[in-house]
Write a protein that holds these residues in place. Structure first.
Motif, PDB file in Angstrom:
ATOM      1  N   GLY A 225      12.836  -0.130  -6.767  1.00  0.00           N
ATOM      2  CA  GLY A 225      12.710  -0.302  -5.324  1.00  0.00           C
ATOM      3  C   GLY A 225      11.607   0.545  -4.737  1.00  0.00           C
ATOM      4  O   GLY A 225      10.826   0.079  -3.893  1.00  0.00           O
ATOM      5  N   ASP A 226      11.509   1.816  -5.167  1.00  0.00           N
ATOM      6  CA  ASP A 226      10.452   2.706  -4.670  1.00  0.00           C
ATOM      7  C   ASP A 226       9.075   2.184  -5.046  1.00  0.00           C
ATOM      8  O   ASP A 226       8.133   2.240  -4.246  1.00  0.00           O
ATOM      9  CB  ASP A 226      10.640   4.116  -5.242  1.00  0.00           C
ATOM     10  N   SER A 227       8.954   1.671  -6.255  1.00  0.00           N
ATOM     11  CA  SER A 227       7.667   1.147  -6.724  1.00  0.00           C
ATOM     12  C   SER A 227       7.223  -0.055  -5.904  1.00  0.00           C
ATOM     13  O   SER A 227       6.064  -0.147  -5.475  1.00  0.00           O
ATOM     14  CB  SER A 227       7.779   0.765  -8.208  1.00  0.00           C
ATOM     15  N   ILE A 228       8.148  -0.982  -5.647  1.00  0.00           N
ATOM     16  CA  ILE A 228       7.809  -2.178  -4.868  1.00  0.00           C
ATOM     17  C   ILE A 228       7.484  -1.792  -3.428  1.00  0.00           C
ATOM     18  O   ILE A 228       6.540  -2.316  -2.824  1.00  0.00           O
ATOM     19  CB  ILE A 228       8.969  -3.191  -4.908  1.00  0.00           C
ATOM     20  N   ALA A 229       8.253  -0.847  -2.863  1.00  0.00           N
ATOM     21  CA  ALA A 229       8.024  -0.420  -1.483  1.00  0.00           C
ATOM     22  C   ALA A 229       6.634   0.206  -1.325  1.00  0.00           C
ATOM     23  O   ALA A 229       5.919  -0.063  -0.354  1.00  0.00           O
ATOM     24  CB  ALA A 229       9.107   0.565  -1.050  1.00  0.00           C
ATOM     25  N   LYS A 230       6.238   1.030  -2.287  1.00  0.00           N
ATOM     26  CA  LYS A 230       4.918   1.660  -2.229  1.00  0.00           C
ATOM     27  C   LYS A 230       3.805   0.622  -2.342  1.00  0.00           C
ATOM     28  O   LYS A 230       2.766   0.731  -1.689  1.00  0.00           O
ATOM     29  CB  LYS A 230       4.780   2.687  -3.346  1.00  0.00           C
ATOM     30  N   THR A 231       4.029  -0.386  -3.156  1.00  0.00           N
ATOM     31  CA  THR A 231       3.025  -1.436  -3.338  1.00  0.00           C
ATOM     32  C   THR A 231       2.826  -2.244  -2.064  1.00  0.00           C
ATOM     33  O   THR A 231       1.703  -2.687  -1.763  1.00  0.00           O
ATOM     34  CB  THR A 231       3.447  -2.378  -4.485  1.00  0.00           C
TER      35      THR A 231
END
Length: 222
Positions: A211-217
């Motif tokens: 989730g953190d990775s997708i949010a940052k992207t």
């Protein structure tokens, strides 16, 4: 840890994990399909916005708050008749998904509303001034500007559903929680109890990282 016993129980544990995935997948999908538009309406009907309607806003707000205020274990039992009406049974992962969905919808709706409140109102006013339709404002302003926060909120929702799905094992909902109750608690099987805890911790960590990775992207501010 009894390693031979753990190896013997691996197929059962895998089956329980798949049941947990099924419950979470169904309830997450329902939360997105119903919770997202509900959150948009909660935001857009507030004072000074393009769908301003205090009656609708207050009625929906009260409904959302009532559902969120009920402890999940009580909600599970209270929804027995509704669950039986929808899926024809009150046990199993699909039945548990009904209560999980009802709990997830208002939770995610409030997250969507909160994410949209973080958006600069000047952008919304500018869109209205240029003649943008409500659908265009939702699609091109609210969603695009708030999607990173919404994804983080969705991650939080899914992680909460993992905890709720484990609780559903108390009433025979299946999944990892049910396995922990039937074997770990009732049979005093420490190997299974420890293993289920490790599985849930690992699962939550993976969900959070994803989730953190997708949010940052998707974060336009970076």
């Amino acid at each position: 840890m009894d390693i031979p016993h753990l190896i013997e129980m691996l197929p059962t544990m895998w089956s329980a994990f798949l049941e947990t995935l099924l419950m979470i997948s169904i309830s997450t999908a329902v939360a997105i399909v119903i919770g997202f538009p509900l959150g948009v309406v909660l935001f857009a009907t507030d004072r000074g916005l393009f769908w301003e309607n205090r009656v609708v806003q207050n009625v929906l707000g009260v409904f959302v708050n009532i559902i969120r205020s009920i402890p999940f274990i009580i909600l599970l039992v209270a929804l027995y008749p509704f669950t039986n009406l929808i899926v024809g049974t009150t046990t199993g992962p699909v039945a548990a998904s009904v209560s999980l969905s009802v709990a997830a919808i208002p939770f995610f709706a409030r997250i969507v509303e909160s994410a949209m409140r973080e958006i600069d109102k000047g952008m919304i006013e500018a869109a209205v001034a240029t003649g943008a339709t409500p659908w265009m404002i939702i699609k091109d302003v609210l969603f695009l500007e708030g999607r990173a926060s919404m994804i983080q909120g969705l991650t939080l929702t899914v992680i909460s559903l993992v905890a709720y799905s484990a609780m559903a094992g108390v009433i025979g909902g299946g999944g990892v929680g049910d396995l922990a109750i039937r074997y770990g608690h009732y049979r005093y099987d420490n190997t299974i109890m420890i293993s289920t805890v490790v599985i849930l911790i690992a699962f939550v960590q993976v969900l959070q990282l994803l989730g953190d990775s997708i949010a940052k992207t998707t974060d336009k501010r970076k």
